[in-house]
Scaffold this active site. Structure first.
Site, mmCIF file in Angstrom:
data_model
loop_
_atom_site.group_PDB
_atom_site.id
_atom_site.type_symbol
_atom_site.label_atom_id
_atom_site.label_comp_id
_atom_site.label_asym_id
_atom_site.label_seq_id
_atom_site.Cartn_x
_atom_site.Cartn_y
_atom_site.Cartn_z
ATOM 1 N N CYS A 2 -0.151 19.864 6.596
ATOM 2 C CA CYS A 2 -1.261 19.034 7.074
ATOM 3 C C CYS A 2 -0.978 17.547 6.818
ATOM 4 O O CYS A 2 -0.180 17.187 5.973
ATOM 5 C CB CYS A 2 -2.540 19.396 6.352
ATOM 6 S SG CYS A 2 -2.868 21.150 6.303
ATOM 7 N N ASN A 101 -5.177 18.383 1.927
ATOM 8 C CA ASN A 101 -3.887 19.065 2.067
ATOM 9 C C ASN A 101 -3.666 19.875 0.811
ATOM 10 O O ASN A 101 -3.941 19.378 -0.287
ATOM 11 C CB ASN A 101 -2.726 18.068 2.155
ATOM 12 C CG ASN A 101 -2.698 17.345 3.459
ATOM 13 O OD1 ASN A 101 -3.496 17.620 4.339
ATOM 14 N ND2 ASN A 101 -1.789 16.388 3.575
#
Ligand code: F6R
Length: 646
Positions: A2, A101
């Protein structure tokens, strides 16, 4: 993996967030979203699939006015990729938005706790727990500020995270926190940024600070304050990014991968030339006395591991030290024999691969000295190592590594010569010869690149094969491992690499008329043996494309179906030249097959571990001790056999 971007300033946030996210696309993602604060309200837009969908949906951000925001590209872990599971996640009352993330390991337990308190969850993600828990903590009577709530949340969550958080009650700040996932802060004039990767920021600022584990940052328009895990304000070292934005753009090439292959000569010059002075290898600032170590463990994943395989052959041959190359993902589980007389060489392009990071910590805890070979300056692996040798390859955007692989190998070759000279295991003459040969590599790679049409031709001949075998011995075997990985990851052709001598122990039964075998015969001392394997597979009907050195072309021409050549060099350096045609071959095959070359399916540029192994808790900060009772009362205290943890 991410990507995160955050902005606070005076410009419109959404276009900046979208631009930043576009620079992070290479990391791999399957949905994207942004949240912008407008008149005390957090507005969120998300879209599944390519970032372009989000750009279209928001009219390039115009539909989301506001000067404070966070954005995210998501690589699905918990919950399928869809608009609900995409980030940012907003708490029930709409006042907290979170991008994240990493993985919150104890999210189920926290979700249950919050559900018992009446919280309704919208998604299946671990990240939503952070948003809802923030809202819950903000509602506790003892909590006065967003930071108080954030620290409380950080004490309760376990796992890995980089977090960007907005709170509509505090519309002038972006909050950030990091543990075991990269996050950095960018400093501008009247504006500040967060991002998971410097490429997202370099268009706006070159002045950055890398956050460390346990730190929290509060970003306003006029400044940024970073706090440590003890909640104390700290000063951080600023880093200047000195590469140009063009380095992260395609510059006229159809794909980043081709651009990065074409950049290899330049990248190699940067990695090699400053480390050669007066014909000898020098590593400025490296104080490494190899007599203090009995053995070397090389630890890495994927292509970096393949560099390590080459390194094992070369380091053992040149330094006469025992070298073991170990997959980082296996290291913690193989009872490694490591102590203070072990030199651990950690290889990583991104410097963020969590398996590699976890192995580094394990090796360190066992007493090893950690020397890392890393591309991304300031990355986690670089910062936790005793010594770092940067590869200076510049930003690598394509998921499949090329120039980072070559520069890692160049640095490892230099290190092998350096250590061998230090240990007197090679003569001064041999050291000089090898050093001069390393210095000549960039020009030789240029020579290979100039004849890439021939490689393109062979790719057009063989692109429709379903199964390919790479065979070779010694350094050619290590080279085959990388050639095979490159081909399979971007062209989706099933491909395997074998030590040629192993063929007769099973694999040869797979060879049938038309099977493509890429026979690697660059390593002169074993060329005749390589030939005998070529004869074996040809006899079973295989099509053979060979890779060898220029002076052996003749010896091969009548025996194989196609030949690629590389210039002559010293034996240990052959894989560095040999990999270039194999990278180009994989690229052109994937091009012929119409694959998404820079972003192959199911792959991300930087690979987090499913669950991070290691310490997952902060120490309790002094100022927040007051909240022990409060946490106990609200049910956020957890008792274990070892005591009481938050
Ligand atoms: C393959 C590739 C991967 C990486 C691996 C390790 O082309 O790029 O196999 O080599 O994921 O990544 P780093 O080197 O960033 O630790």
């Amino acid at each position: 993996m991410c990507g995160i971007v955050g902005y606070v300033g005076t410009q419109q946030a959404a276009p900046i967030l979208l631009e930043g996210l576009s620079r992070l696309e290479y990391r791999g993602y399957d949905s994207a979203g942004v949240c912008v604060e407008q008149n005390g309200v957090l507005k969120v837009e998300k879209a599944k699939g390519r970032l372009q969908n989000l750009i279209a949906k928001t009219e390039n951000g115009a539909l989301l006015p506001g000067t404070l925001g966070i954005g995210h590209t998501r690589w699905a872990t918990h919950g399928e990729p869809n608009d609900t599971n995409s980030h940012p996640h907003v708490s029930q009352n709409g006042k907290i938005a979170v991008v994240h993330n990493g993985i919150i390991e104890n999210y189920l337990e926290l979700r249950e706790f919050l559900q018992q308190k009446g919280v309704q969850f919208a998604s299946q993600t671990d990240t939503e727990v952070v948003a809802q828990l923030m809202e819950y903590c903000m509602g506790l009577p003892e909590v006065e500020t967003v930071s108080d709530a954030l620290y409380m949340v950080l004490h309760r969550i376990e796992g890995a995270y980089a977090l960007g958080i907005l709170c509509s009650d505090d519309p002038d700040h972006v909050y950030a926190a990091r543990k075991d996932a990269p996050l950095l802060i960018g400093f501008g004039e009247g504006e500040n940024f967060i991002a998971s990767d410097v490429t997202a920021l370099v268009k706006y600022t070159r002045d950055v600070v890398y956050m460390d584990d346990g730190e929290v940052a509060v970003l306003g328009r006029d400044g940024v304050q970073v706090y440590n895990a003890m909640e104390l304000p700290i000063e951080k070292e600023h880093h200047h990014i000195d590469w140009e934005i063009s380095a992260a753009e395609k510059g006229g090439y159809e794909h980043f991968m081709l651009k990065e292959i074409m950049e290899e000569p330049e990248a190699l010059r940067r990695a090699i030339l400053p480390r050669i002075k007066d014909g000898a290898v020098v590593f400025d600032g490296l104080m490494l006395d190899s007599s203090c170590y009995d053995c070397i463990k090389i630890i890495a994943c994927g292509s970096s591991y393949h560099v390590g395989m080459v390194g094992k052959y070369n380091l053992e041959k040149l330094t006469r030290m025992p070298v073991e190359v170990i997959l980082a993902s296996e290291f913690r589980y193989c009872s490694p024999i490591v102590n203070e007389r072990t030199l651990a060489i950690i290889i990583s392009q991104s410097g963020e691969t969590l398996d590699t990071m976890a192995a580094l910590r394990e090796a360190k805890s066992l007493g090893a000295r950690i020397l890392s070979i890393v591309n991304v300056v300031g990355s986690s692996i670089a910062r936790e190592s005793d010594d770092v040798l940067y590869t200076w390859a510049g930003p690598e955007i394509a998921v499949a590594t090329t120039k980072a692989y070559s520069t890692q190998m160049a640095v490892l070759d230099l290190l092998a010569v350096y250590l061998a000279a230090q240990r007197n295991t090679i003569s001064a003459e041999e050291a000089n010869r090898l050093t001069a040969a390393i210095a000549a590599l960039p020009a030789q790679v240029e020579q290979i690149l100039s004849s890439r049409e021939q490689i393109q031709y062979y790719a057009s001949q063989y692109f429709n094969h379903d199964s390919v075998f790479f065979i070779g011995r010694n350094l050619d075997y290590a080279l085959g491992m990388e050639g095979s990985l490159k081909l399979k990851e971007i062209s989706y052709i099933h491909s395997e690499a074998y030590a040629s001598g192993e063929l007769k122990h099973g694999t040869i039964s797979l060879i049938e008329p038309g099977t493509l075998v890429i026979a690697l015969g660059t390593y002169g001392p074993l060329f005749d043996k390589a030939m005998s394997n070529v004869i074996e597979v040809k006899a079973r009907g295989a099509s053979v494309l060979a890779l060898t050195t220029e002076n052996r072309r003749e010896a091969l021409s009548s025996r194989v179906d196609g030949i690629l050549t590389i210039p002559e060099t010293e034996l240990p350096l052959l894989p560095l030249l040999g990999v270039v045609p194999l990278q180009l071959f994989a690229y052109y095959v994937a091009l012929q097959r119409g694959c998404d070359i820079d972003k192959p399916r199911n792959l991300a540029k930087s690979v987090p571990a499913g669950v991070f192994y290691g310490s997952t808790r902060f120490r309790l900060p002094g100022r927040i001790r007051f909240s022990l009772r409060m946490l106990s009362e609200c049910g956020m205290m957890k008792k274990t056999e070892k005591g009481v943890f938050l």
